[in-house]
Design a protein around this motif. Structure first.
Motif, PDB file in Angstrom:
ATOM      1  N   LYS A 331      68.943  28.087   7.042  1.00 28.63           N
ATOM      2  CA  LYS A 331      70.392  28.043   6.878  1.00 28.63           C
ATOM      3  C   LYS A 331      71.001  27.016   7.818  1.00 28.63           C
ATOM      4  O   LYS A 331      71.898  26.251   7.427  1.00 28.63           O
ATOM      5  N   GLN A 332      70.538  26.972   9.050  1.00 30.58           N
ATOM      6  CA  GLN A 332      71.073  26.011  10.024  1.00 30.58           C
ATOM      7  C   GLN A 332      70.710  24.577   9.636  1.00 30.58           C
ATOM      8  O   GLN A 332      71.513  23.655   9.812  1.00 30.58           O
ATOM      9  N   ASP A 334      70.338  23.547   6.608  1.00 32.05           N
ATOM     10  CA  ASP A 334      71.275  23.218   5.517  1.00 32.05           C
ATOM     11  C   ASP A 334      72.649  22.838   6.066  1.00 32.05           C
ATOM     12  O   ASP A 334      73.338  21.982   5.498  1.00 32.05           O
ATOM     13  N   GLU A 335      73.059  23.472   7.166  1.00 31.18           N
ATOM     14  CA  GLU A 335      74.340  23.131   7.790  1.00 31.18           C
ATOM     15  C   GLU A 335      74.299  21.711   8.355  1.00 31.18           C
ATOM     16  O   GLU A 335      75.294  20.980   8.294  1.00 31.18           O
ATOM     17  N   HIS A 339      76.644  18.633   7.214  1.00 35.64           N
ATOM     18  CA  HIS A 339      77.358  17.805   8.184  1.00 35.64           C
ATOM     19  C   HIS A 339      77.091  16.327   7.919  1.00 35.64           C
ATOM     20  O   HIS A 339      78.015  15.503   7.943  1.00 35.64           O
TER      21      HIS A 339
END
Length: 585
Positions: A331-332, A334-335, A339
């Motif tokens: 998930k991170q 993907d963040e 960005h």
């Protein structure tokens, strides 16, 4: 109305009668005593009223927060010392309290965190807070110190027009209808650029101005529609003449205003090196992470996204290794990809190596084992690390990989303490605008090229380097300038390369071209962002915190309601009619 400031009473006044004026900061009512903190711009003083003081005790009990109050009383030593404030060893035993203006129930108090929109709507309350008072006083000290430094060195403070001619410098102008000239408009200045150049031609030699400037562009944390800059110009100078002078100035100013010692000599880096290593022309050198070019290592892989960019002369494949980054969840990751997408990335590849050396990567299958190991070794990926990869057009990859570098620096606490100033030099003269199909100036159209020959400039426009320079501090461009074109023929040639024809150039810049014909000396200058420097000094990330009445990111003043409609009769006086636009489906 007062004999002392609240925040300046001390032990030297014990036994003396003082009169203080301020706002009720806090009011603590106990059974036999009321303790009121009275606040002014210098700080707070504790006011004490005992229950045996009759009516005065009742007045003190009912004091509303932020009410304007005048207090007369005797300074005495404080039993419970508060070392956290300057007045913490004394208090005032009240003898008289007069409520000068009672405050209604507050929309918020500065002890709370109501959100920026509320703070801006009630800006007068927000500005009363000790934190905002500190930040605004830092700004005041900055401007005062700059004026003192420049005045002492022979710079002349000269005002230039606010109502001027529209001479676009890269952003949209704010236009002002001219009532006495129907159908014609003034523009608010994006900078005093052309006027300060003409001042050099007029023989003033060293000019400065704390200038108000206006640009109709998107707002963000470091940008406002109206802003303040220290504008400077020098005659008979080259790059180092300007740079050495203002570097001394910035060093002295930081020492005087915030007691910070900057480097004895600021490092220098070319634009090309900054983009290659950091993906930014304003790199934050406090973050040790660097980009690595890996095109040679991936050009023969089976991953077409990499091979297309690696084999394109204008392409780039860059890697960013983050020590300890294997802790990022999917998930991170993907963040991080989301960005990067904000800065133009169409995708983001990664290789994660856990603490046991197990590879997690969607691109590993496109490489032979030997070439994949060579790639990881070249990038320096170790157990517990992650490496992100970007591919595409050189400038776009640099932009989004540079943005990832900054995000990783913050997320993984990789930003070192201290101050990291540097000069960025040798900017490209032009960049190609695909949408408009023409060159645009990277700095502005009046920046001199690093060639003497017009023929050389025309023949090598794509790779031409300018005589521009920026001062960067902790990842913020705080000043930008250049040596200017001082020859009319060269200026006309630059206009031509920018797609500005002779007729348009004469209409917009004829006065400048004329002035350059009459003995214009070599000259150059720089402009510093007062708002950005003040924000750095005050320790805040947003310039809105050091501007008394800023606009929101939606370009509004929530306090006054600007912008607002104008009555038709008033518009008619300036020969303007508002045309309704059809709503889009």
């Amino acid at each position: 109305m007062r004999t002392q400031f609240c925040g300046l009473i001390d032990e030297s006044l014990i036994g003396q009668t003082v009169t203080l004026c301020g706002w009720v900061n806090t009011n603590r009512v106990q059974s036999h005593t009321v303790f009121t903190d009275l606040r002014d711009h210098e700080g707070v003083a504790q006011i004490v009223v005992d229950s045996d003081m009759g009516e005065l005790f009742q007045i003190a009990k009912e004091l509303a927060l932020e009410s304007c109050v005048q207090v007369t009383g005797t300074v005495r030593a404080r039993q419970a010392v508060n070392d956290k404030i300057r007045t913490g060893k004394v208090e005032v035993l009240a003898e008289k309290i007069e409520v000068l203006n009672k405050a209604e129930p507050l929309p918020f108090h500065h002890h709370e965190n109501p959100g920026e929109d509320t703070r801006l709507k009630y800006r007068y309350l927000d500005l009363r807070s000790p934190d905002m008072q500190r930040k605004m006083r830092t700004r005041t000290k900055l401007v005062s110190a700059l004026r003192h430094w420049l005045d002492a060195r022979g710079f002349q403070d000269i005002e230039t027009p606010i109502l001027t001619k529209a001479t676009p410098e890269g952003a949209r102008d704010f236009l002002v209808p001219a009532r006495m000239h129907e159908g014609e408009f003034y523009a608010l200045p994006q900078s005093p650029q052309l006027f300060k150049q003409i001042l050099m031609m007029a023989g003033f030699d060293r000019y400065y101005q704390i200038a108000r400037c206006f640009r109709d562009e998107a707002l963000r944390a470091d940008r406002q529609l109206e802003f303040t800059q220290l504008d400077m110009e020098f005659a008979w100078v080259g790059e180092r003449d300007v740079q050495d002078t203002v570097e001394d100035m910035i060093r002295d100013i930081f020492r005087d205003v915030v007691d910070v010692e900057l480097a004895a000599e600021f490092p220098r880096m070319t634009y090309a090196e900054a983009m290659r290593r950091y993906g930014s022309d304003k790199p934050d050198l406090r973050i040790a992470l660097e980009l690595m070019d890996v095109a040679e290592l991936v050009k023969d892989s089976e991953f077409t996204v990499f091979t297309a960019a690696a084999n394109d002369p204008d392409g780039r494949v860059a890697a960013l290794r983050i020590p300890g980054g294997a802790s990022l969840s999917r998930k991170q990751i993907d963040e991080y990809a989301a960005h990067a997408a904000k800065y133009g990335a169409k995708g983001l590849a990664y290789v994660k190596l856990d603490e046991q050396g197990v590879v997690n990567s969607p691109i590993a299958k496109f490489f032979s084992e030997e070439s994949f190991v060579a790639l990881l070794d070249a990038v320096g990926v170790r157990n517990g690390d992650i490496a992100f990869f970007g591919a595409g057009a050189y400038n776009k990859v640099s932009d989004f990989m540079g943005a990832l570098r900054l995000k990783a620096g913050k997320d993984f606490n990789l930003i070192a303490d201290g101050w990291a100033p540097l000069w960025i030099t040798d900017f490209p003269m032009f960049e190609w605008d695909e949408e408009e199909g023409r060159f645009v100036a990277l700095h502005h159209p009046f920046t001199a090229p690093a060639v003497d020959s017009i023929d050389d400039l025309r023949a090598n426009a794509k790779t031409a380097v300018s005589r521009g320079y920026d001062m960067v501090l902790n990842g913020n461009e705080i000043g930008g300038g250049s040596i200017r074109i001082h020859n009319s023929a060269m200026q006309s040639a630059v206009f031509e390369l920018l797609g500005i024809g002779a007729e348009e150039a004469e209409g917009k810049f004829g006065f400048l071209l004329d002035a350059l014909k009459y003995g214009a000396p070599p000259h150059g200058g720089i402009a510093f962002g007062i708002d950005r420097i003040a924000a750095l000094m005050a320790g805040t990330e947003s310039i809105r915190d050091v501007i008394a009445f800023p606009k929101t990111t939606g370009a509004q003043c929530l306090m006054t309601g600007a912008p607002s409609p104008i009555p038709d009769a008033q518009l008619a006086e300036v020969h303007v009619q508002v045309r309704e636009t059809k709503a889009k489906d």
